[in-house]
Write an enzyme that holds these catalytic residues in place. Structure first.
Site, mmCIF file in Angstrom:
data_model
loop_
_atom_site.group_PDB
_atom_site.id
_atom_site.type_symbol
_atom_site.label_atom_id
_atom_site.label_comp_id
_atom_site.label_asym_id
_atom_site.label_seq_id
_atom_site.Cartn_x
_atom_site.Cartn_y
_atom_site.Cartn_z
ATOM 1 N N PHE A 28 0.254 8.303 5.212
ATOM 2 C CA PHE A 28 0.149 9.662 5.106
ATOM 3 C C PHE A 28 -0.874 10.262 4.063
ATOM 4 C CE2 PHE A 28 4.452 8.828 6.242
ATOM 5 C CZ PHE A 28 4.370 9.252 7.565
ATOM 6 N N GLY A 29 -1.864 9.496 3.574
ATOM 7 C CA GLY A 29 -2.964 9.821 2.672
ATOM 8 C C GLY A 29 -3.540 8.725 1.754
ATOM 9 N N ASP A 144 11.207 -0.478 0.316
ATOM 10 C CA ASP A 144 10.097 -0.925 0.667
ATOM 11 C C ASP A 144 9.450 -1.973 -0.055
ATOM 12 O OD1 ASP A 144 7.943 -1.117 2.622
ATOM 13 O OD2 ASP A 144 6.966 0.504 1.887
HETATM 14 P P1 ATP Z 1 3.344 4.923 1.925
HETATM 15 O O1 ATP Z 1 4.103 3.583 2.598
HETATM 16 O O2 ATP Z 1 4.443 5.812 1.753
HETATM 17 O O3 ATP Z 1 2.317 5.646 3.085
HETATM 18 P P2 ATP Z 1 1.250 3.659 0.692
HETATM 19 O O4 ATP Z 1 1.793 2.453 0.830
HETATM 20 O O5 ATP Z 1 0.292 4.411 1.578
HETATM 21 O O6 ATP Z 1 2.701 4.534 1.066
HETATM 22 P P3 ATP Z 1 1.461 3.313 -1.978
HETATM 23 O O7 ATP Z 1 2.199 1.973 -2.120
HETATM 24 O O8 ATP Z 1 2.025 4.197 -3.314
HETATM 25 O O9 ATP Z 1 0.935 3.934 -1.100
HETATM 26 O O10 ATP Z 1 -0.142 2.957 -2.439
HETATM 27 C C1 ATP Z 1 -1.174 2.496 -1.733
HETATM 28 C C2 ATP Z 1 -1.958 1.270 -2.690
HETATM 29 O O11 ATP Z 1 -2.916 1.991 -3.525
HETATM 30 C C3 ATP Z 1 -1.030 0.230 -3.527
HETATM 31 O O12 ATP Z 1 -0.543 -0.839 -2.511
HETATM 32 C C4 ATP Z 1 -2.013 -0.155 -4.374
HETATM 33 O O13 ATP Z 1 -2.939 -1.027 -3.985
HETATM 34 C C5 ATP Z 1 -2.741 1.527 -4.797
HETATM 35 N N1 ATP Z 1 -1.926 2.228 -5.774
HETATM 36 C C6 ATP Z 1 -0.939 2.780 -5.621
HETATM 37 N N2 ATP Z 1 -0.419 3.241 -7.113
HETATM 38 C C7 ATP Z 1 -1.147 2.675 -7.871
HETATM 39 C C8 ATP Z 1 -1.299 2.765 -9.405
HETATM 40 N N3 ATP Z 1 -0.238 3.494 -9.884
HETATM 41 N N4 ATP Z 1 -2.485 2.197 -10.026
HETATM 42 C C9 ATP Z 1 -3.187 1.664 -9.349
HETATM 43 N N5 ATP Z 1 -3.199 1.352 -7.740
HETATM 44 C C10 ATP Z 1 -2.241 1.829 -7.097
HETATM 45 MG MG MG Z 2 2.755 0.965 -0.325
#
Ligand code: ATP
Ligand code: MG
Length: 394
Positions: A28-29, A144
């Site tokens: 989602f982004g 997750d």
């Molecule tokens: P969703 O499953 O809700 O779509 P997502 O998997 O896209 O979430 P996150 O896991 O929160 O989102 O973030 C994606 C990636 O961004 C992480 O796997 C990591 O590599 C990087 N990331 C997230 N938060 C941080 C942080 N605080 N500092 C550095 N890198 C980060």
């Molecule tokens: Mg993630």
């Protein structure tokens, strides 16, 4: 422009932060590295694009993440969870401004080295479980947990992130019914679509993470989803022989098909594999550590369920479920010590050496005592016994 609009514009995300580059991409982004224009402080910012939500479920997903992140921003704080600085909501986007964790994902560390050295795995896993214990104590479930959502900071400590599938439960026993997360890390109750309690689902995923840390592979794999789900629901996996006895015991307690029997985060931190060596080695014999001994005894009383290797079923029991079973397991574990007699001799030998039996006696019954002495014995000659034990469980 009215004064109110002026203030609003000054407080928009773009006005306050400058996006530098993309750190990660999600459903989602994106997650960006951004800099506070005033202080120059760097943050990781998860930008959730509301326009991408097509269904009510997806909207709920974002609302939950926002709620949990706001809860963290307003006071929850743990050294092994990426700290949320603030959450900004604008027309089309939600911005979660977090502490920037520089060292990358645990996933890449496991992949690079095809599994981690045991001391590193132990330290990171303990930190992960501390974070999980903290969220569970605050009635939050993650749902997750996977190495992609575990980050490593510049001090080589772990930071848990991504509460996108998280939920706040009213109480620890609340039953949930949203089936989410990555299928490889999903618990049997999740893949069989059974209403489930949140915390045990997280502990199962931790079991998969621990397995991945130690072996560089996943315990449950399958080309097709039905095949994968069948393996998970049957608890069909094998542990390679090089994984040490204590570590495989912990994996089995985490990958326990029955959620009500699955080890909790609190008990996990008391497991011999995760305890500092001095505590496990000395716990029996100093009076100040009697409480710990009794907790260990209770911990060991928890039932270990069957582990199924591919094709055939192999039954594992706790060492002291009954003398007969204990003896037979001991026999399989130690190919060199084959009889109950030898076991009793061992136990007498250790009693003689330590001569502190009376301090411990009130806390234990006969079987517990035997088991503790035996585990101490096995622990001391771990290397010697390890190989035959491992052959049995793989
Ligand atoms: P969703 O499953 O809700 O779509 P997502 O998997 O896209 O979430 P996150 O896991 O929160 O989102 O973030 C994606 C990636 O961004 C992480 O796997 C990591 O590599 C990087 N990331 C997230 N938060 C941080 C942080 N605080 N500092 C550095 N890198 C980060
Ligand atoms: Mg993630």
């Amino acid at each position: 422009m009215s004064r109110l609009n002026e203030v609003k514009q000054r407080n928009t995300f773009e006005a306050r932060y400058e996006k530098l580059y993309t750190l990660g991409k999600g459903n989602f982004g994106k997650v960006y590295l951004a800099e506070d224009r005033k202080s120059g402080q760097q943050y990781a910012v998860k930008v959730v694009d509301k326009k991408l939500f097509k269904s009510g479920d997806q909207k709920q997903h974002a609302q939950r993440e926002q709620m949990i992140c706001e809860t963290f921003a307003s006071g929850l704080n743990h050294k092994h969870i990426a700290q949320v600085h603030e959450v900004l909501t604008e027309n089309d986007s939600i911005y979660v401004v977090m502490e920037y964790v520089e060292g990358g994902e645990l996933f890449d560390k496991i992949k690079q080295s095809k599994g981690l050295a045991e001391p590193t795995a132990r330290r990171w896993f303990r930190e992960l479980i501390e974070a999980v214990e903290y969220i569970h104590d605050h009635n939050i479930v993650h749902r997750d947990l996977k190495p992609e959502n575990v980050l490593i900071d510049k001090t080589q400590s772990i930071k848990l992130c991504d509460f996108g599938f998280g939920n706040v439960v009213r109480e620890q026993h609340e039953v949930l019914s949203t089936y989410c997360g990555s299928p490889f890390y999903a618990a049997p109750e999740m893949v069989t679509a059974t209403p489930y309690r949140g915390p045990p689902v997280d502990l199962w995923s931790c079991g998969v993470i621990l397995y991945a840390m130690l072996t560089g592979s996943l315990p449950f794999q399958g080309d097709e989803m039905p095949q994968l789900f069948q393996k998970i629901s049957r608890g069909q996996y094998t542990i390679p022989s090089y994984v040490t006895r204590d570590a495989s015991d912990l994996i089995q307690r985490l990958l326990c098909r029955d959620a009500s029997e699955r080890i909790t985060a609190k008990d996990c931190l008391l497991h011999p594999w995760l305890m500092p060596p001095t505590m496990t080695r000395c716990s029996l014999f100093t009076s100040s550590q009697l409480t710990l001994s009794s907790r260990l005894t209770n911990f060991s009383n928890r039932k270990k369920v069957g582990v199924f290797s591919e094709g055939s079923s192999l039954s594992m029991t706790t060492l002291h479920e009954s003398t007969a079973k204990a003896t037979s397991l001991h026999t399989t574990v130690c190919s060199t010590l084959t009889s109950e007699k030898k076991l009793m001799r061992t136990s007498r030998f250790f009693k003689r050496i330590f001569k502190k039996k009376s301090q411990v006696a009130p806390l234990m019954d006969h079987h517990d005592e035997k088991r503790l002495i035996k585990s101490r014995f096995i622990g001391r000659f771990k290397g010697f016994f390890k190989s035959s034990f491992q052959k049995r469980i793989t």
